[in-house]
Design a protein around this motif. Structure first.
Motif, PDB file in Angstrom:
ATOM      1  N   PRO A 757      69.976   7.927  14.425  1.00  0.00           N
ATOM      2  CA  PRO A 757      70.741   7.995  15.664  1.00  0.00           C
ATOM      3  C   PRO A 757      69.802   7.808  16.856  1.00  0.00           C
ATOM      4  CG  PRO A 757      70.443  10.194  14.754  1.00  0.00           C
ATOM      5  CD  PRO A 757      69.939   9.227  13.721  1.00  0.00           C
ATOM      6  N   MET A 758      70.307   7.190  17.908  1.00  0.00           N
ATOM      7  CA  MET A 758      69.515   6.999  19.127  1.00  0.00           C
ATOM      8  C   MET A 758      69.387   8.352  19.826  1.00  0.00           C
ATOM      9  SD  MET A 758      67.995   4.635  20.941  1.00  0.00           S
ATOM     10  CE  MET A 758      67.236   4.578  22.569  1.00  0.00           C
ATOM     11  N   VAL A 759      68.139   8.821  19.992  1.00  0.00           N
ATOM     12  CA  VAL A 759      67.883  10.135  20.582  1.00  0.00           C
ATOM     13  C   VAL A 759      67.262   9.956  21.951  1.00  0.00           C
ATOM     14  CG1 VAL A 759      66.657  12.317  20.331  1.00  0.00           C
ATOM     15  CG2 VAL A 759      67.566  11.162  18.310  1.00  0.00           C
ATOM     16  N   LYS A 760      67.758  10.688  22.925  1.00  0.00           N
ATOM     17  CA  LYS A 760      67.193  10.654  24.264  1.00  0.00           C
ATOM     18  C   LYS A 760      66.798  12.060  24.687  1.00  0.00           C
ATOM     19  CE  LYS A 760      69.781   6.557  25.706  1.00  0.00           C
ATOM     20  NZ  LYS A 760      70.706   5.967  26.709  1.00  0.00           N
ATOM     21  N   GLY A 761      65.900  12.123  25.632  1.00  0.00           N
ATOM     22  CA  GLY A 761      65.439  13.413  26.121  1.00  0.00           C
ATOM     23  C   GLY A 761      64.794  13.267  27.475  1.00  0.00           C
ATOM     24  N   SER A 762      64.020  14.265  27.860  1.00  0.00           N
ATOM     25  CA  SER A 762      63.411  14.247  29.188  1.00  0.00           C
ATOM     26  C   SER A 762      62.058  13.563  29.204  1.00  0.00           C
ATOM     27  CB  SER A 762      63.271  15.678  29.722  1.00  0.00           C
ATOM     28  OG  SER A 762      62.716  16.522  28.752  1.00  0.00           O
ATOM     29  N   ALA A 763      61.427  13.357  28.028  1.00  0.00           N
ATOM     30  CA  ALA A 763      60.112  12.713  28.010  1.00  0.00           C
ATOM     31  C   ALA A 763      59.799  12.226  26.607  1.00  0.00           C
ATOM     32  CB  ALA A 763      59.032  13.679  28.473  1.00  0.00           C
ATOM     33  N   GLU A 764      59.016  11.130  26.529  1.00  0.00           N
ATOM     34  CA  GLU A 764      58.480  10.642  25.263  1.00  0.00           C
ATOM     35  C   GLU A 764      57.016  11.047  25.176  1.00  0.00           C
ATOM     36  OE1 GLU A 764      59.002   6.520  24.511  1.00  0.00           O
ATOM     37  OE2 GLU A 764      61.194   6.631  24.460  1.00  0.00           O
ATOM     38  N   LEU A 765      56.662  11.742  24.105  1.00  0.00           N
ATOM     39  CA  LEU A 765      55.308  12.274  23.950  1.00  0.00           C
ATOM     40  C   LEU A 765      54.704  11.815  22.634  1.00  0.00           C
ATOM     41  CD1 LEU A 765      56.238  15.875  25.104  1.00  0.00           C
ATOM     42  CD2 LEU A 765      54.926  14.225  26.438  1.00  0.00           C
ATOM     43  N   LEU A 766      53.416  11.969  22.536  1.00  0.00           N
ATOM     44  CA  LEU A 766      52.673  11.665  21.315  1.00  0.00           C
ATOM     45  C   LEU A 766      52.026  12.944  20.807  1.00  0.00           C
ATOM     46  CD1 LEU A 766      50.198   8.844  20.508  1.00  0.00           C
ATOM     47  CD2 LEU A 766      49.319  11.168  20.586  1.00  0.00           C
ATOM     48  N   ALA A 767      52.085  13.145  19.502  1.00  0.00           N
ATOM     49  CA  ALA A 767      51.354  14.250  18.875  1.00  0.00           C
ATOM     50  C   ALA A 767      50.790  13.738  17.560  1.00  0.00           C
ATOM     51  CB  ALA A 767      52.262  15.455  18.645  1.00  0.00           C
ATOM     52  N   GLY A 768      49.653  14.262  17.156  1.00  0.00           N
ATOM     53  CA  GLY A 768      49.083  13.763  15.914  1.00  0.00           C
ATOM     54  C   GLY A 768      47.861  14.515  15.456  1.00  0.00           C
ATOM     55  N   ILE A 769      47.301  14.023  14.372  1.00  0.00           N
ATOM     56  CA  ILE A 769      46.096  14.602  13.773  1.00  0.00           C
ATOM     57  C   ILE A 769      45.182  13.460  13.383  1.00  0.00           C
ATOM     58  CG2 ILE A 769      45.128  15.948  11.868  1.00  0.00           C
ATOM     59  CD1 ILE A 769      47.934  17.120  11.465  1.00  0.00           C
ATOM     60  N   VAL A 770      43.890  13.641  13.558  1.00  0.00           N
ATOM     61  CA  VAL A 770      42.906  12.740  12.973  1.00  0.00           C
ATOM     62  C   VAL A 770      41.789  13.615  12.411  1.00  0.00           C
ATOM     63  CG1 VAL A 770      41.716  12.408  15.178  1.00  0.00           C
ATOM     64  CG2 VAL A 770      41.411  10.740  13.359  1.00  0.00           C
ATOM     65  N   GLN A 771      41.346  13.286  11.198  1.00  0.00           N
ATOM     66  CA  GLN A 771      40.279  14.061  10.567  1.00  0.00           C
ATOM     67  C   GLN A 771      38.940  13.469  10.981  1.00  0.00           C
ATOM     68  OE1 GLN A 771      40.413  16.801   8.781  1.00  0.00           O
ATOM     69  NE2 GLN A 771      42.582  16.962   8.221  1.00  0.00           N
ATOM     70  N   GLY A 844      46.729  19.934   9.384  1.00  0.00           N
ATOM     71  CA  GLY A 844      45.399  19.336   9.375  1.00  0.00           C
ATOM     72  C   GLY A 844      44.377  20.195   8.662  1.00  0.00           C
ATOM     73  N   GLU A 845      44.478  21.506   8.818  1.00  0.00           N
ATOM     74  CA  GLU A 845      43.547  22.414   8.134  1.00  0.00           C
ATOM     75  C   GLU A 845      43.808  22.460   6.635  1.00  0.00           C
ATOM     76  OE1 GLU A 845      41.691  26.005  10.134  1.00  0.00           O
ATOM     77  OE2 GLU A 845      43.787  26.150  10.727  1.00  0.00           O
ATOM     78  N   ASP A 846      45.086  22.489   6.260  1.00  0.00           N
ATOM     79  CA  ASP A 846      45.425  22.632   4.849  1.00  0.00           C
ATOM     80  C   ASP A 846      45.156  21.356   4.047  1.00  0.00           C
ATOM     81  OD1 ASP A 846      46.274  25.180   5.388  1.00  0.00           O
ATOM     82  OD2 ASP A 846      48.421  24.719   5.307  1.00  0.00           O
ATOM     83  N   LEU A 847      45.402  20.195   4.674  1.00  0.00           N
ATOM     84  CA  LEU A 847      45.386  18.936   3.938  1.00  0.00           C
ATOM     85  C   LEU A 847      44.359  17.986   4.541  1.00  0.00           C
ATOM     86  CD1 LEU A 847      49.269  18.472   3.742  1.00  0.00           C
ATOM     87  CD2 LEU A 847      47.786  19.547   2.042  1.00  0.00           C
ATOM     88  N   ASP A 848      43.101  18.127   4.111  1.00  0.00           N
ATOM     89  CA  ASP A 848      42.072  17.261   4.687  1.00  0.00           C
ATOM     90  C   ASP A 848      42.207  15.820   4.207  1.00  0.00           C
ATOM     91  OD1 ASP A 848      41.256  17.629   2.090  1.00  0.00           O
ATOM     92  OD2 ASP A 848      39.246  18.353   2.577  1.00  0.00           O
ATOM     93  N   ALA A 849      43.044  15.576   3.199  1.00  0.00           N
ATOM     94  CA  ALA A 849      43.287  14.206   2.752  1.00  0.00           C
ATOM     95  C   ALA A 849      44.187  13.442   3.727  1.00  0.00           C
ATOM     96  CB  ALA A 849      43.923  14.202   1.364  1.00  0.00           C
ATOM     97  N   VAL A 850      44.878  14.143   4.631  1.00  0.00           N
ATOM     98  CA  VAL A 850      45.672  13.472   5.662  1.00  0.00           C
ATOM     99  C   VAL A 850      44.694  13.003   6.734  1.00  0.00           C
ATOM    100  CG1 VAL A 850      47.496  13.700   7.385  1.00  0.00           C
ATOM    101  CG2 VAL A 850      47.728  14.815   5.155  1.00  0.00           C
ATOM    102  N   LYS A 851      44.311  11.742   6.644  1.00  0.00           N
ATOM    103  CA  LYS A 851      43.253  11.198   7.494  1.00  0.00           C
ATOM    104  C   LYS A 851      43.744  10.927   8.904  1.00  0.00           C
ATOM    105  CE  LYS A 851      38.957   9.675   7.616  1.00  0.00           C
ATOM    106  NZ  LYS A 851      37.840  10.593   7.373  1.00  0.00           N
ATOM    107  N   GLU A 852      44.932  10.345   9.038  1.00  0.00           N
ATOM    108  CA  GLU A 852      45.532  10.087  10.348  1.00  0.00           C
ATOM    109  C   GLU A 852      47.017  10.390  10.264  1.00  0.00           C
ATOM    110  OE1 GLU A 852      44.771   6.172  11.960  1.00  0.00           O
ATOM    111  OE2 GLU A 852      42.908   6.012  10.832  1.00  0.00           O
ATOM    112  N   LEU A 853      47.540  11.042  11.276  1.00  0.00           N
ATOM    113  CA  LEU A 853      48.964  11.332  11.346  1.00  0.00           C
ATOM    114  C   LEU A 853      49.399  11.096  12.781  1.00  0.00           C
ATOM    115  CD1 LEU A 853      50.863  14.306   9.752  1.00  0.00           C
ATOM    116  CD2 LEU A 853      51.289  13.650  12.117  1.00  0.00           C
ATOM    117  N   ASP A 854      50.405  10.262  12.943  1.00  0.00           N
ATOM    118  CA  ASP A 854      50.831   9.817  14.260  1.00  0.00           C
ATOM    119  C   ASP A 854      52.323  10.096  14.430  1.00  0.00           C
ATOM    120  OD1 ASP A 854      50.209   8.650  16.668  1.00  0.00           O
ATOM    121  OD2 ASP A 854      50.564   6.605  15.992  1.00  0.00           O
ATOM    122  N   LEU A 855      52.681  10.961  15.355  1.00  0.00           N
ATOM    123  CA  LEU A 855      54.079  11.196  15.702  1.00  0.00           C
ATOM    124  C   LEU A 855      54.292  10.604  17.087  1.00  0.00           C
ATOM    125  CD1 LEU A 855      54.440  14.953  14.620  1.00  0.00           C
ATOM    126  CD2 LEU A 855      54.651  12.887  13.208  1.00  0.00           C
TER     127      LEU A 855
END
Length: 886
Positions: A757-771, A844-855
């Protein structure tokens, strides 16, 4: 099978080190000899009786598989080889979450903390294979063993059965457990460094009578510094040095030697070090080059050197270093040209050349040192160790560090965060980590580099990062001599308007404020100064100001409640001499009880006037107005860090770590470095409770249309191509309002597709993890959408992330402006975004095999937030061997 990673060195209560390793087949006889050497009481308490000392007793300990059974022994070098002094083991029980643990320590080595260290390392290995609890059967009279179990820091439960106690405890590393480990580490490391900082005797191995030779000049520096203890030169021929009797070896010296400084060709170092260790020396400083800095052969030599020192329980500074100087005992065991003046600044340098440059600059500024340590290749003693010592050192008020690399950055962060609450830490960091060389494929990884990791580490730990040697010295001079600033309001007093303007510009650039003086203070200044003088801020007294004028004006401004700090600027004129003005400034500050920092810039060709040189506790002097303003800005940053909450790492609920690990392992069965498929990424994120938009995978246009009807129009159609930047590959269609639009999008993108579904809100943000390969998991948060990399401004924190860290990420910088509501948009739910950051940090702490995660993007809404796109890269990780456990 024993792995290299199973070997580990621990540091004991008395400061000695001990190598722990798994027992192999070749240790059977040594273990039998160990158990046979125990006193009858110790053997009775360990085995609840007197077992037969035969092969069957030690067989279960040999070659542990770590899954069903684990074992570690502790050994020390002797003249005859090796002596086993302790052993500990666990055996998994029927309940796979529980293992039975036991240990024994040689009678002569009890009460040194060996049992506690064995239990720590066993618990670490057991946790890695899924064991959650240890159980031990202990005789009720065995108070020592009960004390060890209690001292480790785990929560104990006891059940009494006859004459025995069953002790059970979970082995999860809680915050309380980590604090207990850090307390033990602090006491042990401090004890291990005492010979370096409080030596009663020093031997210089390689001290030549020939002038210009490093060993000989270093020995002469010790004599010239008026060392409070005894100094012994050691050389091959036993030739006297500077009139002092020499010895051919440390073993010939009739007294105990606390520290041995080695200055020999690299090929001769190991033999000399072994001789010193066998003679009872516990602290070594190896000046010699020719080790890890010269390549593989040197690295192997350095490894053998460290192995030798650790096998005897000693500590090592260097190799390839300048030496150590300590003001408290008047020791200068360096080959620097000058002995540092005594003071309250401790300085550690990873570079000998930069260390010399610092000593020269410090002398020119009149700054004194409590200690100077050149750690060189830091094979053993590191900046982390030195922070442990300087934390409690009564002679040290400020710590300065020059670092080229981190050995254990996560430990540095925890340690520095603790020490910085008591004493300022300033660091000049050069070089980059491997993370800066990575081929970044996600937005998160593209935004995160080695410098972002260093900045995040320092910010979280309260470390002031200097950008140059000049700034390191400037800020050190300020913090070592001035009280803490209570705010950012600064008053500038000058006899030259141009200097005042330059200073004001930099004050503004670093976030300092220049309020006008209070009305009462303006009145006092008006009565004192010519009518043409400026009473605003800066206060320009004009060129006719005398030393007396400076004193009276400064006294007035120190009493201004609107000002938190003062910067005094002066250029020589016919009406005032620099020395006279310096005396006036110094006198006023000495008489004042305002408790405000006072910084002085006297622009003279002869440098800092004598009345202000050093100036501990009175005035901090600088060469230029800009330098003073920048240093004060740094001091204000530290003061604000001290006032902010400590923060705690919250417990995150609703996590299914096992489900997430299953996703990762399943994916890695297809390859060692891959991007997760859409369904896999979704399962991983759901396991950590992340708020995901509803979606369907459709294999055709018709299925996509059906999914759109189910989800409700308008919808979004996306490619399922793993790891793709959907916008870049044309794999994204937004705001589709009917089935025809969905059919057209699928035809263009190609099935299969994701429908959301098309989702709208007040802002588009980035969150992620890199090892990061050095710093571990970095959590990112910032502006999102297709312009994330162009906009930049993402913030980073190293996991674990405290509640305060997470709030700073969400509400700071440009992302904070978006979250609070930008240009009429409603404010977003910051609590939901903070929770998202915590969940990412935990993942990120639990799973060091997750090298990059991009939301990207995360749609921030008035009530909650929604992740509408994700990309996850996983990579098989090899366990890194780390010999040093503290």
């Amino acid at each position: 099978m024993a792995l290299a990673a199973d070997r580990v060195d621990v540091i004991l209560r008395d400061g000695r080190t001990l190598r722990l390793r798994p027992p192999g087949r070749g240790d059977a006889d040594g273990l039998l000899e160990f158990f046979g050497s125990l006193s009858e009481r110790s053997r009775y308490l360990r085995f609840h009786g007197f077992p037969s000392l035969g092969p069957r007793l030690v067989e279960p300990l040999l070659e542990p598989d770590w899954s069903e059974r684990g074992a570690l022994l502790g050994a020390l070098s002797t003249d005859d080889g090796e002596e086993i002094v302790a052993v500990a083991s666990y055996v998994r029980l029927r309940d796979p979450a529980i293992a039975e643990a036991a240990f024994a320590v040689a009678d002569a080595h009890q009460r040194r903390g060996i049992g506690t260290r064995l239990l720590e390392r066993l618990a670490d290995r057991a946790s890695a294979v899924g064991i959650e609890r240890f159980v031990a059967e202990v005789m009720s009279e065995n108070r020592d063993m009960l004390g060890v179990f209690g001292a480790v820091g785990f929560e104990l439960t006891r059940e009494l059965e006859g004459g025995e106690l069953e002790v059970q405890f979970p082995i999860a590393q809680t915050e309380r457990y980590r604090e207990r480990v850090e307390e033990r580490d602090h006491a042990a490391v401090t004890a291990s460094l005492r010979p370096f900082f409080e030596p009663r005797s020093v031997a210089v191995i390689g001290a030549s009578r020939r002038r210009g030779a490093i060993g000989g000049e270093l020995f002469r520096n010790i004599l010239g510094g008026d060392f409070a203890g005894a100094a012994y030169p050691v050389n091959r021929d036993g030739e006297p040095v500077a009139g002092v009797r020499a010895y051919r070896s440390v073993a010939e010296i009739p007294d105990d030697v606390d520290v041995a400084v080695v200055s020999l060709p690299a090929s001769a170092v190991l033999e000399a070090v072994e001789e010193a260790l066998q003679a009872g020396v516990e602290a070594l400083v190896v000046i010699s080059a020719g080790f890890a800095e010269v390549g593989r052969e040197g690295a192997e030599r350095q490894e053998r050197l460290l192995e030798l020192v650790r096998s005897h329980g000693g500590r090592l500074i260097g190799p390839n270093c300048l030496g150590i100087a300590v003001a408290g005992v008047s020791l200068n065991s360096t080959f620097a040209a000058r002995t540092p003046a005594s003071g309250n600044i401790a300085f550690s340098s990873q570079s000998g050349a930069l260390g010399v440059a610092f000593l020269e600059a410090a002398e020119a500024r009149g700054l004194g040192l409590s200690a100077f340590v050149s750690i060189g290749n830091k094979a053993d003693v590191s900046s982390n160790d030195l922070l442990e010592w300087w934390e409690d050192d009564p002679h040290t008020d400020v710590v300065l560090l020059y670092l080229e690399s981190f050995g254990n950055p996560r430990r540095f962060g925890r340690l520095a965060r603790r020490v910085a609450r008591r004493k300022p830490i300033l660091c000049l960091k050069s070089g980059t980590t491997l993370s800066g060389q990575r081929a970044a494929s996600s937005h998160t990884a593209a935004l995160a580099g080695s410098e972002e990791a260093v900045d995040a580490l320092f910010h979280q730990a309260g470390v002031i990062r200097a950008t140059s040697l000049e700034e390191l010295i400037d800020v050190g001079a300020l913090l070592s001599s001035q009280p803490e600033t209570k705010g950012r309001r600064v008053g500038i007093l000058t006899n030259a308007g141009g200097l005042g303007i330059l200073c004001a510009d930099v004050c503004d650039a670093v976030g300092l404020e220049l309020p006008e003086p209070a009305d009462e203070i303006r009145g006092q200044l008006a009565a004192l100064l010519p009518a043409e003088a400026s009473l605003a801020n800066p206060v320009d007294m004009l060129g006719g100001a005398t030393a007396d004028t400076y004193g009276k004006a400064l006294a007035a401004m120190l009493g201004d409640p609107h000002l938190d700090a003062l910067i005094v600027l002066f250029v020589p004129t016919v009406t005032a001499a620099a020395d006279d003005v310096a005396h006036a400034i110094d006198h006023v500050v000495a008489e004042s009880d305002a408790g405000k920092p006072v910084l002085a810039v006297l622009m003279t060709s002869s440098g800092i006037p004598q009345p202000l040189r050093g100036g501990r506790g009175r005035v901090a002097s600088f060469a230029y107005p800009e330098s003073a303003a920048r240093a004060l800005g740094r001091a204000a940053e530290r003061a604000e860090w001290l006032r902010r909450p400590h923060g705690t790492v919250p417990t995150v609920s609703g996590i299914d770590r096992q489900a997430a690990e299953n996703v990762v392992e399943s994916a890695l069965s297809r390859g060692d470095d891959i991007w997760l498929e859409a369904a896999e990424a979704r399962a991983l994120l759901l396991a950590y409770g992340l708020p995901l938009v509803p979606e369907r995978i459709a294999g055709s246009a018709a299925e996509a249309a059906g999914a759109a009807r189910e989800l409700g129009f308008p919808v979004v159609v996306k490619t399922t191509l793993a790891g793709a930047h959907k916008t870049d590959v044309g794999g994204l269609a937004l705001d589709l309002g009917d089935e025809d639009a969905v059919h057209a999008a699928v035809e263009r993108i190609g099935a299969p597709v994701l429908v959301q579904p098309m989702v709208k809100g007040s802002a588009e943000l980035l969150a992620g993890i890199v090892q990061d390969p050095v710093f571990g998991p970095l959590v990112a948060f910032g502006p999102g959408g297709v312009l994330a990399e162009l906009i930049g401004e993402a913030g980073f924190r190293i996991a674990p992330v405290t509640d305060h860290d997470a709030e700073e990420l969400v509400l700071g910088g440009k992302s904070g402006r978006l979250v609070r509501g930008f240009r009429g948009a409603p404010a977003a739910d910051s609590r939901a975004l903070v929770d998202l950051v915590h969940r990412l940090a935990r993942l990120g702490e639990d799973l060091d095999a997750v090298k990059e995660l991009d939301l990207n993007p995360v749609i921030a809404q008035v009530d909650g937030c929604v992740v509408v796109d994700s990309r996850v890269r996983v990579q098989r990780q090899e366990r890194q061997a780390r010999l040093k456990s503290w």
